[in-house]
Design a protein around this motif. Structure first.
Motif, short mmCIF file in Angstrom:
data_model
loop_
_atom_site.label_atom_id
_atom_site.label_comp_id
_atom_site.label_asym_id
_atom_site.label_seq_id
_atom_site.Cartn_x
_atom_site.Cartn_y
_atom_site.Cartn_z
N SER A 98 0.81 -1.22 0.00
CA SER A 98 0.00 0.00 0.00
C SER A 98 0.84 1.27 0.00
CB SER A 98 -0.89 0.05 1.24
OG SER A 98 -1.79 -0.99 1.23
N ILE A 122 -6.46 0.93 -7.06
CA ILE A 122 -7.29 1.15 -5.88
C ILE A 122 -8.77 0.94 -6.20
CG2 ILE A 122 -8.07 2.91 -4.25
CD1 ILE A 122 -5.25 4.08 -4.35
N GLY A 158 -6.50 -1.71 -1.40
CA GLY A 158 -7.49 -0.71 -1.81
C GLY A 158 -7.82 0.23 -0.68
N LYS A 162 -5.82 4.19 -0.54
CA LYS A 162 -6.73 5.31 -0.78
C LYS A 162 -6.63 6.32 0.38
CE LYS A 162 -11.38 6.58 -1.98
NZ LYS A 162 -12.16 6.95 -0.82
#
Lengths: 270, 261, 271
Positions: A98, A122, A158, A162
């Protein structure tokens, strides 16, 4: 300030409506009622089946009073360990992936092609339901925790990237700029300008995600992706409600502990 | 009309906020309550309508002892006491009109209040009051769209539509600029005069109090240390209430301002 | 940041020694745990399958393409059921969550020692368990079908909605409530005039937010027999009808995107 008081006296007062136009308002009300009626009409309930089930439901409620931890203790332990393992591994790997994606998806520090690529990763990860992903991965990798691990890692990407990207976009630009003005390289800029501001938030989010991953890991077993869900599914299939109750209690307890710990760590970091 | 009899309030923490306060307010009298922060002004006002439960003593309104009432009777007596707050305490997301009409809740049943079916005479009265304070054209605006002074006027309307015998006013001007403060104080005293209302006004600003009221009561550490007309408020008295400080400025300034007004 | 003296020179260190030791220890333990986890996973994995995965994935992919478009006509009804499960489930959940939230909020609870703990227990237990598990359970109890899915969604959402709502209730401005109380209003009138207007935006936001989540979750409830489009997915997977699976996945993806768009629009309109 002109106001004709006399003409107003004796007139009823109504609260201004949320939707001003009466036509639109009534149309919406009628549409809502029509939908509700249609929706409820479409639910078919086999009342005889429900009635027969009530007895079983009651048994299940009773099972919570005397949950059976003993007879399948081994299965519960194995399932729980597997869930924990999947949770931890997927959170760690998820975070590791990430961070670069989150950096790439932050508009203020990334270049356009990288930004678009990261954003679409994402978007795909967020749009796909964990269970659906797990089903596909089980079809590809076979049954077992590996499919669950990959599913959760993918979902973590995801979620974390984000929020991380938004955090970086929101953060104080001045501080990063001050570091840039000293002529620092990209890596140095990250280490000194962005890292100190974002890390506390990242730790908080990771703890939160650890919490979510555990909850999710409890259901992945239903589709064969490993963890306590498989044990639970078996218990239900055999109508062993007291064992199922025990497993549910274990899950609730684990979630509560995890939530408490992650809350504490988050409070400490921020 | 209102009599406080040895009113005492001790908080759970052990702080003695009010210490056997005796006070009598006749009909139609506007009284200013001054004193340093923490002297118990706010507690005193809230003990009267029992938003804060007094520990002992009696609050007699007319000939009813409020401290002995059950919740239903208390609600009925609260209708006779309008309250005005420091930060207006309007329900921000309701309209101006709903805020004013909420003063009638003690009179209107649950069903009518939920569906905003207030009696026509209440609606008329609300419009009259709004017109009196110059805000009738704002009736359908939401309360959070208004300025501070405007909000306080709505707060006054809400208190008055209760048709009270007594106004409890808690720091009405603390969040307002000097000019609006005066306008609000003037409005409150005028309305009290028009309607023969008694009022207890908590106020920080001594000069402002002297300007508008007939009687000043000084509160210090839960006890009354001064009770008299504004003209008796000398430097000595202020020192007794607030402690040592050069008070000549406060009083002098008052004279100048009164000439200007 | 610490400045220490070494050989007569001032040395700048970013952190002091104790802090450094702790961070290294945490890192070491963390790595050990991760490695152990990884071994556990790899122990229960048939690695032959793993190396074979790209070929299998390509194989499935080639079978799944193109999607069987005409199958869409069979999907309208399950899709309608899915929407109903999400919407009615959310409504049902809200009806139960509102009283629970008022019972759980410190400033509105009727009794802090008896009712509040019960409300908190309801919140924790319904929130900790995923809707798919609730569905699994309800299918066993009341039989397969839309009803089981609807109730599963409703139960799962109670805790979620009630938790967010009671936090909103605890954050309201007490002065507005006090002002209504001072007019002589009754308990319910205080609720309607003093509290409700303050929590309305939160309530609306929570409902739409949860509806969005519920629509996603109700697409898979069919896997355990609780109605909706998941039922078709399960059927197609069992018969290895990959072109149908790919179409269903596309439909689910579209439904999720639409629901996200709707909820964003509605939230924008409310706030």
């Amino acid at each position: 300030m002109e106001f004709a008081l006399e003409s107003r006296i004796g007139q009823p007062w109504k609260r201004p409506k949320f939707i001003k136009s009466p036509v639109v308002r009534w149309l919406m009300i009628v549409a809502a009622i029509a939908y509700l009626i249609a929706a409820m009409y479409s639910i078919e309930v086999n009342w005889a089946r429900v009635y027969r089930g009530l007895d079983r439901g009651w048994q299940f409620v009773l099972a919570f009073v005397s949950p059976d931890f003993g007879s399948r203790a081994h299965d519960i332990r194995v399932g729980l360990t597997e869930s924990a393992v999947m949770t931890i591994a997927s959170t760690v790997v998820g975070i590791a992936i990430s961070i670069p994606i989150g950096l790439g998806a932050a508009r203020n520090i990334s270049i356009l092609p990288v930004y678009l690529t990261c954003r679409s990763i994402i978007a795909v990860s967020r749009a796909l339901n964990e269970i659906v992903v797990a089903i596909l991965l089980v079809a590809i990798f076979g049954f077992g925790p590996l499919a669950g691990f990959i599913t959760l890692s993918f979902a973590t990407i995801g979620f974390l990237s984000k929020l991380l990207a938004e955090e970086i976009e929101d953060m104080e630009k001045v501080q990063a700029e001050a570091v840039r003005s000293t002529g620092a390289s990209w890596l140095q800029r990250y280490v000194y300008g962005i890292h100190p501001q974002v890390v506390p938030r990242l730790v908080g989010l990771s703890m939160y995600r650890l919490d979510i991953n555990f909850r999710e890991s409890a259901v992945l077993g239903i589709v064969g992706a490993g963890g306590i869900g498989a044990t639970l599914n078996t218990a239900f299939d055999r109508y062993e409600f007291d064992t199922a109750a025990a497993i549910l209690l274990v899950i609730i307890a684990a979630v509560m502990v995890l939530e408490y710990v992650s809350g504490m760590i988050r409070a400490k970091v921020q | 009309m209102l009599r406080l009899n040895k009113l005492t309030k001790i908080y759970k923490t052990g702080d003695k906020a009010l210490n056997a306060v005796d006070l009598e307010v006749p009909k139609g009298q506007v009284l200013a309550l001054i004193g340093p922060s923490g002297a118990g002004k706010s507690t005193l006002i809230r003990c009267i309508n029992r938003l804060v439960e007094p520990t002992s003593g009696a609050v007699v309104l007319g000939d009813v002892d409020l401290t002995r009432l059950g919740s239903r009777r208390l609600r009925r007596e609260r209708r006779r006491m309008g309250m005005i707050f420091q930060e207006y305490a309007l329900v921000e997301r309701l309209t101006v009109m709903e805020n004013v009409l909420s003063g009638r809740l003690g009179y209107v049943g649950l069903f009518r209040s939920v569906f905003r079916q207030f009696p026509q005479k209440d609606v008329d009265e609300a419009f009259r009051l709004l017109d009196r304070v110059g805000l009738a054209h704002m009736a359908d605006k939401r309360a959070d769209e208004l300025s501070g002074g405007q909000r306080q006027r709505i707060g006054i309307c809400r208190a008055l539509i209760q048709n009270p015998a007594l106004l409890l006013v808690d720091e009405p001007t603390a969040s307002l600029d000097p000019k609006t403060s005066r306008q609000i104080m003037r409005l409150i005293t005028e309305l009290c005069l028009e309607r023969e209302l008694a009022a207890i006004v908590n106020i920080h600003d001594v000069a402002l109090a002297q300007m508008f009221v007939q009687r000043i009561v000084g509160l210090e550490r839960g006890g009354i240390v001064f009770d008299g007309p504004p003209s008796d408020l000398t430097e000595d008295v202020l020192t007794r209430i607030y402690g040592e400080e050069d008070w000549s400025e406060t009083i002098q300034k008052l004279d100048v301002e009164e000439d200007a007004a | 940041m610490v400045v220490s003296t070494k050989n007569g020179l001032k040395v700048w260190q970013r952190r002091d020694r104790k802090y450094q030791l702790i961070s290294w220890a945490v890192l070491l333990i963390g790595t050990a745990i991760f490695v152990w986890c990884w071994q556990e996973i790899s122990r229960s994995t048939t690695w032959a399958f793993f190396w074979d995965a790209p070929r299998i994935a390509a194989d499935i992919g080639s079978r799944a393409m193109p999607p069987r478009w005409e199958y869409i006509f069979t999907l309208w009804e399950p899709l309608w059921d899915t929407l109903n499960i999400a919407t009615l489930g959310t409504i049902l959940a809200l009806m139960m969550a509102v009283p629970v939230a008022f019972a759980a909020a410190r400033n509105t609870t009727p009794s802090a020692y008896f009712i509040r703990p019960v409300a908190l227990l309801i919140i924790v237990s319904t929130r900790s368990i995923n809707s798919l598990i609730w569905a699994l359970l309800l299918v066993k109890i009341i039989g397969p079908g839309v009803m089981a899915g609807l109730i599963a969604i409703a139960i799962r959402s109670i805790g979620f909605c009630a938790k967010l709502l009671y936090e909103a209730i605890e954050e309201i401005d007490e002065k507005q409530v006090e002002a209504i109380e001072a007019t002589g209003a009754g308990r319910w009138q205080i609720m309607v005039y003093g509290i409700l207007p303050q929590i309305m935006p939160a309530l609306a936001g929570i409902s739409v937010f949860r509806w969005d989540i519920n629509l996603r979750e109700s697409t898979v409830l069919g896997l355990v027999g609780a109605g909706g489009i998941g039922l078709q997915l399960q059927g197609s997977l069992n018969t290895l009808a990959w072109p149908q699976v790919s179409l269903i996945l596309l439909v689910i993806l579209a439904a999720v995107l639409v629901s996200e768009w709707v909820s964003a629009k509605v939230r924008g309109a409310i706030i």
